[in-house]
Design a protein around this motif. Sequence first.
Motif, PDB file in Angstrom:
ATOM      1  N   VAL A  44       0.987  -1.531   0.440  1.00  0.00           N
ATOM      2  CA  VAL A  44       0.430  -0.220  -0.389  1.00  0.00           C
ATOM      3  C   VAL A  44       0.461   1.463   0.010  1.00  0.00           C
ATOM      4  CG1 VAL A  44      -1.675   1.434   0.966  1.00  0.00           C
ATOM      5  CG2 VAL A  44      -1.699  -1.108   1.192  1.00  0.00           C
ATOM      6  N   GLN A  45       0.050   2.318  -1.031  1.00  0.00           N
ATOM      7  CA  GLN A  45       1.222   3.485  -0.717  1.00  0.00           C
ATOM      8  C   GLN A  45      -0.110   4.712  -0.260  1.00  0.00           C
ATOM      9  OE1 GLN A  45       2.622   4.693  -4.397  1.00  0.00           O
ATOM     10  NE2 GLN A  45       3.576   7.025  -3.705  1.00  0.00           N
ATOM     11  N   TRP A  46       0.556   5.722   0.920  1.00  0.00           N
ATOM     12  CA  TRP A  46      -0.438   6.649   1.801  1.00  0.00           C
ATOM     13  C   TRP A  46       0.096   8.133   0.993  1.00  0.00           C
ATOM     14  CZ3 TRP A  46      -3.990   3.871   4.625  1.00  0.00           C
ATOM     15  CH2 TRP A  46      -3.704   2.110   4.734  1.00  0.00           C
ATOM     16  N   ASP A  47      -0.714   8.412   1.522  1.00  0.00           N
ATOM     17  CA  ASP A  47      -0.054  10.097   1.451  1.00  0.00           C
ATOM     18  C   ASP A  47       0.099  10.676   2.407  1.00  0.00           C
ATOM     19  OD1 ASP A  47      -2.820  10.656   2.405  1.00  0.00           O
ATOM     20  OD2 ASP A  47      -3.905  10.784   1.085  1.00  0.00           O
ATOM     21  N   SER A  48       0.131  11.698   2.638  1.00  0.00           N
ATOM     22  CA  SER A  48       1.019  12.255   4.008  1.00  0.00           C
ATOM     23  C   SER A  48       0.348  12.708   5.203  1.00  0.00           C
ATOM     24  CB  SER A  48       1.536  13.788   3.892  1.00  0.00           C
ATOM     25  OG  SER A  48       0.147  14.573   2.571  1.00  0.00           O
ATOM     26  N   GLU A  49      -1.053  12.216   4.596  1.00  0.00           N
ATOM     27  CA  GLU A  49      -2.489  12.295   5.264  1.00  0.00           C
ATOM     28  C   GLU A  49      -2.557  10.930   5.819  1.00  0.00           C
ATOM     29  OE1 GLU A  49      -3.485  14.667   7.518  1.00  0.00           O
ATOM     30  OE2 GLU A  49      -1.468  15.958   5.934  1.00  0.00           O
ATOM     31  N   PHE A  50      -1.957   9.955   5.177  1.00  0.00           N
ATOM     32  CA  PHE A  50      -2.128   8.851   5.605  1.00  0.00           C
ATOM     33  C   PHE A  50      -3.369   7.785   5.687  1.00  0.00           C
ATOM     34  CE2 PHE A  50       1.166   5.488   7.922  1.00  0.00           C
ATOM     35  CZ  PHE A  50       0.181   4.467   7.621  1.00  0.00           C
ATOM     36  N   GLN A  51      -3.992   8.875   4.024  1.00  0.00           N
ATOM     37  CA  GLN A  51      -5.215   8.048   3.097  1.00  0.00           C
ATOM     38  C   GLN A  51      -4.240   7.195   1.741  1.00  0.00           C
ATOM     39  OE1 GLN A  51      -6.808  11.968   2.747  1.00  0.00           O
ATOM     40  NE2 GLN A  51      -7.850  11.559   4.078  1.00  0.00           N
ATOM     41  N   PHE A  52      -4.945   5.975   1.606  1.00  0.00           N
ATOM     42  CA  PHE A  52      -4.880   5.494   0.486  1.00  0.00           C
ATOM     43  C   PHE A  52      -4.575   6.275  -0.595  1.00  0.00           C
ATOM     44  CE2 PHE A  52      -6.459   2.140   2.797  1.00  0.00           C
ATOM     45  CZ  PHE A  52      -6.488   1.158   3.130  1.00  0.00           C
ATOM     46  N   GLU A  53      -3.093   6.061  -1.039  1.00  0.00           N
ATOM     47  CA  GLU A  53      -3.258   5.898  -2.814  1.00  0.00           C
ATOM     48  C   GLU A  53      -3.129   4.751  -3.701  1.00  0.00           C
ATOM     49  OE1 GLU A  53       0.639   8.366  -3.235  1.00  0.00           O
ATOM     50  OE2 GLU A  53      -0.643  10.566  -2.564  1.00  0.00           O
ATOM     51  N   ARG A  54      -2.922   4.023  -3.228  1.00  0.00           N
ATOM     52  CA  ARG A  54      -2.938   3.187  -4.460  1.00  0.00           C
ATOM     53  C   ARG A  54      -2.075   1.717  -3.557  1.00  0.00           C
ATOM     54  NH1 ARG A  54       2.806   2.486  -8.024  1.00  0.00           N
ATOM     55  NH2 ARG A  54       4.629   2.774  -6.525  1.00  0.00           N
ATOM     56  N   MET A  55      -3.073   0.389  -4.241  1.00  0.00           N
ATOM     57  CA  MET A  55      -2.310  -0.910  -3.804  1.00  0.00           C
ATOM     58  C   MET A  55      -2.618  -1.379  -4.538  1.00  0.00           C
ATOM     59  SD  MET A  55      -5.900  -0.768  -1.861  1.00  0.00           S
ATOM     60  CE  MET A  55      -6.588  -2.523  -1.347  1.00  0.00           C
ATOM     61  N   ASN A  56      -1.299  -2.689  -4.021  1.00  0.00           N
ATOM     62  CA  ASN A  56      -1.271  -3.854  -5.765  1.00  0.00           C
ATOM     63  C   ASN A  56      -2.157  -5.198  -5.121  1.00  0.00           C
ATOM     64  OD1 ASN A  56      -0.265  -5.423  -3.198  1.00  0.00           O
ATOM     65  ND2 ASN A  56       1.524  -6.519  -4.213  1.00  0.00           N
ATOM     66  N   ARG A  57      -2.444  -5.502  -6.063  1.00  0.00           N
ATOM     67  CA  ARG A  57      -2.856  -6.987  -6.313  1.00  0.00           C
ATOM     68  C   ARG A  57      -3.509  -7.664  -5.628  1.00  0.00           C
ATOM     69  NH1 ARG A  57      -2.410  -8.536 -10.896  1.00  0.00           N
ATOM     70  NH2 ARG A  57      -3.017  -7.248 -12.181  1.00  0.00           N
ATOM     71  N   ARG A  58      -2.110  -8.044  -4.412  1.00  0.00           N
ATOM     72  CA  ARG A  58      -2.167  -9.201  -3.185  1.00  0.00           C
ATOM     73  C   ARG A  58      -2.598  -8.382  -2.491  1.00  0.00           C
ATOM     74  NH1 ARG A  58      -3.062 -13.026  -1.171  1.00  0.00           N
ATOM     75  NH2 ARG A  58      -2.399 -14.389   0.655  1.00  0.00           N
TER      76      ARG A  58
END
Length: 243
Positions: A44-58
Amino acid sequence: MGGEVTKLRGAGHDITEREEHERTARQRQKQLSLFFEESPLGAVQWDSEFQFERMNRRAEEILGYSEAELCGESWEGIVAGDDRGQVGDAVEKLLDADGGTHVINRNVRKDGEAITCEWHNRVVTGADGDVQTIFSKFQDVTDRERRKTELEEYETIIEALSDAVYVLDEKGQFTYVNDELVELVGYDRETILGNTPSLIKDEEAVQRAEQELGRLLSSDGPEAVTFEVTVYPREGDPIVCED
């Protein structure tokens, strides 16, 4: 005229250097994206506010959500209520640009199922020290943690018994002995664990135990068997016990 040529050559050099830098940056971004998408762990990649930006298939498979469903959402939406305090502390530490964190907590899938996940988180900061993004890798460890809990409960029960107790693995090696057995045979725990019953029993007793174990494991075998066996401690006389 010579001065003008020099300026043109200098500008050309600056442009070439910038293009090379941009090409290298694109290549690194491509490698990072490939590593992210093909990771066998949830990512998971989060933004600077710890909100979801992207995630992989797994990550989608583990959590049951698609990337689109969670994009822009807070971490709180996938964390069990009782564990939000613990995870919140880890989030606060990360947002303070304090390196990385390792957390094991309960998450809630889209279908409502509670699972236990192990998270490794790493913050990425800019030149000014401000948080730019956070990367997380995680895996479902529900079964592992359940087995760990069951083993701890089992060991607690065994330790409460006054009898000498041991556990063997499929290779016939000691994997667990309680304090009573250690005291009975006189060997330290480290010597016993990984060894076989031949350390404290003669060959005849070992063969008898294997035969009785075969009876227990057979489809029409008894629920339990007991028999006398002679134990040979590290020092002193042999001891007749019930096995």
